[in-house]
Motif scaffolding. Structure first.
Motif: not given
Length: 162
Positions: A128-147
């Motif tokens: 659960c901690g890793v899942w939340l961390s991955c989701a948070a990292l994707l949210a933090l880097k959402r511009q790169e993720a969108l690109a």
């Protein structure tokens, strides 16, 4: 202040995810008893609905396949600290999120349960901690993720000339 928190999170989140994934590899790649218990329970469950061998040593979702996915996610997260390769962290976080979505789901919705190894649920909490961390990292880097997402879409759907 918020900018500083984001900077620190951009360092701590990928390191946390990578450490957890890399630590789990010693269990998966050495066929440890804990891993045998987990994947054995999952394979028995899969066999009960006609998918015998799905989680076995040579199965589609074997401990080795999942371990390789975790190794790739860890590697891309760590290589992403190189400025020119920072987008790799998005791919590592996305792969980690996919793997941990499966892990958390199997803990919750199969006979595996939250505490298959009688460790007080530590494995489930880590997932659960890793899942939340991955989701948070994707949210933090959402511009790169969108690109990256837009780039994949352009690959799949070629532009039409008019």
């Amino acid at each position: 202040m918020l900018h500083r928190i984001k900077q620190v999170a951009a360092i701590i989140l990928p390191l946390f995810i990578a450490v957890i994934f890399l630590d789990s590899l010693r269990f998966k790649f050495t066929d440890a008893p804990e891993t045998q218990t987990i994947f054995g329970l999952l394979d028995g469950w899969a066999a009960s609905w006609g998918a015998d061998g799905l989680f076995a040593h040579t199965g589609l979702f074997s401990q080795y396949v999942i371990g390789m996915a975790e190794l790739i996610a860890s590697t891309t997260l760590l290589i992403g600290f190189i400025p020119a390769l920072r987008r790799l962290q998005v791919l590592g976080a996305a792969l980690g999120l996919a793997v941990m979505t499966g892990a958390v789901s199997f803990h919750l919705f199969t006979p595996l349960g939250i505490d298959p190894n009688q460790d007080g649920g530590g494995l489930f909490v880590a997932a659960c901690g890793v899942w939340l961390s991955c989701a948070a990292l994707l949210a933090l880097k959402r511009q790169e993720a969108l690109a990256i997402g837009c780039g994949f879409i352009r690959l799949l759907i070629p532009a039409t000339s008019r």
